[in-house]
Structures are given as C-alpha cells and as structure tokens.
Design a protein around this motif. Structure first.
Motif, PDB file in Angstrom:
ATOM      1  N   ARG A  12       0.828  -1.196   0.000  1.00 30.44           N
ATOM      2  CA  ARG A  12       0.000   0.000   0.000  1.00 30.44           C
ATOM      3  C   ARG A  12       0.873   1.262   0.000  1.00 30.44           C
ATOM      4  O   ARG A  12       0.549   2.250  -0.673  1.00 30.44           O
ATOM      5  CB  ARG A  12      -0.917  -0.017   1.219  1.00 30.44           C
ATOM      6  CG  ARG A  12      -1.953   1.096   1.257  1.00 30.44           C
ATOM      7  CD  ARG A  12      -2.710   1.212  -0.052  1.00 30.44           C
ATOM      8  NE  ARG A  12      -3.275  -0.028  -0.520  1.00 30.44           N
ATOM      9  CZ  ARG A  12      -4.465  -0.485  -0.151  1.00 30.44           C
ATOM     10  NH1 ARG A  12      -5.203   0.200   0.696  1.00 30.44           N
ATOM     11  NH2 ARG A  12      -4.928  -1.614  -0.657  1.00 30.44           N
ATOM     12  N   LEU A  13       1.990   1.234   0.733  1.00 28.08           N
ATOM     13  CA  LEU A  13       2.889   2.391   0.754  1.00 28.08           C
ATOM     14  C   LEU A  13       3.504   2.625  -0.619  1.00 28.08           C
ATOM     15  O   LEU A  13       3.628   3.774  -1.076  1.00 28.08           O
ATOM     16  CB  LEU A  13       3.988   2.174   1.799  1.00 28.08           C
ATOM     17  CG  LEU A  13       5.005   3.312   1.985  1.00 28.08           C
ATOM     18  CD1 LEU A  13       4.293   4.610   2.339  1.00 28.08           C
ATOM     19  CD2 LEU A  13       6.025   2.950   3.045  1.00 28.08           C
ATOM     20  N   ALA A  14       3.888   1.544  -1.309  1.00 30.49           N
ATOM     21  CA  ALA A  14       4.458   1.675  -2.657  1.00 30.49           C
ATOM     22  C   ALA A  14       3.434   2.274  -3.618  1.00 30.49           C
ATOM     23  O   ALA A  14       3.782   3.109  -4.472  1.00 30.49           O
ATOM     24  CB  ALA A  14       4.927   0.310  -3.160  1.00 30.49           C
ATOM     25  N   THR A  15       2.176   1.877  -3.483  1.00 30.70           N
ATOM     26  CA  THR A  15       1.132   2.422  -4.347  1.00 30.70           C
ATOM     27  C   THR A  15       0.922   3.903  -4.083  1.00 30.70           C
ATOM     28  O   THR A  15       0.794   4.705  -5.018  1.00 30.70           O
ATOM     29  CB  THR A  15      -0.189   1.660  -4.128  1.00 30.70           C
ATOM     30  OG1 THR A  15       0.028   0.267  -4.360  1.00 30.70           O
ATOM     31  CG2 THR A  15      -1.266   2.166  -5.073  1.00 30.70           C
ATOM     32  N   ILE A  16       0.886   4.279  -2.815  1.00 40.90           N
ATOM     33  CA  ILE A  16       0.703   5.693  -2.461  1.00 40.90           C
ATOM     34  C   ILE A  16       1.860   6.534  -2.999  1.00 40.90           C
ATOM     35  O   ILE A  16       1.651   7.618  -3.566  1.00 40.90           O
ATOM     36  CB  ILE A  16       0.591   5.844  -0.928  1.00 40.90           C
ATOM     37  CG1 ILE A  16      -0.704   5.194  -0.433  1.00 40.90           C
ATOM     38  CG2 ILE A  16       0.623   7.308  -0.523  1.00 40.90           C
ATOM     39  CD1 ILE A  16      -0.820   5.134   1.069  1.00 40.90           C
TER      40      ILE A  16
END
Length: 233
Positions: A13-17
């Motif tokens: 999720r952090l990589a997507t954000i």
C-alpha cells in the motif's frame, strides 16, 4: 504467516501511495513547466531577465515558478523513498520487475531534470557549478570530450549551451519522466493485485485444515444423530 501478510500489505500500500505521489508531482512539474515556457527565453542574454520578469511582473508568476521548483525537488525525494520501499518488499515477479526498473529509470530522469535546470536561470551559481561538472564529464575516458561538446554545443558556456540544456530538460527528460511515472504506477498496481491474490490464497490454505476438521466433526455429529434416531425406532 499473518505477520508476513500484514508486512506485505503495508509495503504494498505504501508503494502504491508513493507511485501515485510520483505521478502527481510529475504532472504538476510538467504543467507548471509548460506555463513557464510561455515567458522563458532559452538564451544567455534573455534567460535570467525572462525569469526575473516572470517572477516580478506576471500575475502569480512567482507562484508557478515556486511550484515547479518544489515539485521537481520533491519528486526526487519521493522516488528515492519508493526505491527503498520496493527493495524491502521485493517479490521478484514480472510486475515487480517492471515497477522496479521504471522506478530506477524515473529517479535517474528526475535527477537529470534537476541537473539540466542548473544553467537555465543563467546565474553565477549555476554557471560555475556546470563548468566544474563539465570538467568532470570531460575526464570520462573515450567519450568525455564528445559528451561535453554535445552538452555545451562545442564551445564555452553560451546561448547554445542553454538551448541544449533546455531541449534535454523540456523535451527529452520531462516527457520520459512522465511516461516512466505512468509505467511505474501501472506496475505497482498490477503487483498489488497479484500480492492480494497471493495473500488470499495463503490465508485460505491456512484456514483450510480448520474448515475441514469442522466439517468432519459436523458429519460425525450428523451420523451419530442418525444412528441414535434409527436405534430408537
């Protein structure tokens, strides 16, 4: 297993954000750069004066220039953080490889954008900094002199140098950075879908023995009920 799944979820999720932030900052820098191009003159005589006019005379010109600089500097920091996050959550899948390679190339493009911009305002700081770094480039074996001539136009730092740097900055690196940002976001989204499916499969595999045991117990209970019922009859 649950701890690993939660760790993967957080990194995913952090990589997507961060990928969304990279694309957003790239688009902001590109749009503000287009607005700056309406007033900017890529020449040794007009570069500094055109930017000064933009900052002092044009309505909100200083804001557009500030947004452009802030977006260009911020996207480098965000891209470096994204590389660290993707390294920690590496999955060695095709989508991960696509996002990883495009992320590295994007970071190099963003750094290149900052490097080519140093001379575009034609200040003493940018002039002497570029002159020193061109000396380092010239020291590269075999291709150093040719590469320096391509960047400067074959002579000292002058209008041709500004034009070459402006072309690289606006038409090569900027376009490449936006394309790479889109590819990177696409790779990260595909990776997130694949990881979500993988985590779901592992959870189902983990829960399966308990479900099977519960089913067997229910079957045995039903069998006993039927046996008891038959005996009573």
């Amino acid at each position: 297993m649950l701890t690993t799944a939660r760790y993967e979820f957080i990194l995913r999720r952090l990589a997507t954000i961060l990928a969304v932030a990279i694309l957003t900052l790239s688009l902001v820098a590109a749009i503000s750069g287009i607005l700056l191009a309406f007033y900017y003159q890529p020449s040794a005589v007009g570069a500094h004066e055109s930017l000064k006019y933009l900052s002092t005379e044009v309505d909100s010109g200083w804001l557009v220039r500030g947004v452009h600089n802030a977006a260009g500097n911020s996207v480098i920091v965000v891209a470096l953080i994204e590389i660290v996050v993707m390294f920690l959550g590496r999955q060695f899948s095709r989508s991960w490889l696509t996002a990883w390679i495009s992320g590295i190339l994007f970071t190099l493009s963003a750094i290149g954008l900052g490097w080519t911009a140093m001379i575009l305002d034609w200040t003493q700081t940018g002039y002497w900094r570029l002159k020193v770094e061109l000396g380092s480039i010239e020291a590269i074996p075999v291709i150093g002199s040719q590469l320096r001539d391509i960047l400067t136009g074959g002579s000292g730092l002058n209008t041709t140098t500004v034009e070459h740097m402006y072309t690289l900055h606006s038409y090569v690196l900027a376009v490449g950075a936006v394309v790479l940002a889109v590819i990177h976001l696409g790779g990260v989204l595909v990776q997130e879908i694949e990881l979500k499916q993988g985590v779901r499969f592992r959870l189902e595999k983990l829960v399966a023995p308990f479900v099977a045991s519960s089913t067997e117990q229910e079957t045995d209970s039903n069998a006993q009920t039927l046996t008891t019922s038959g005996s009573q009859k």
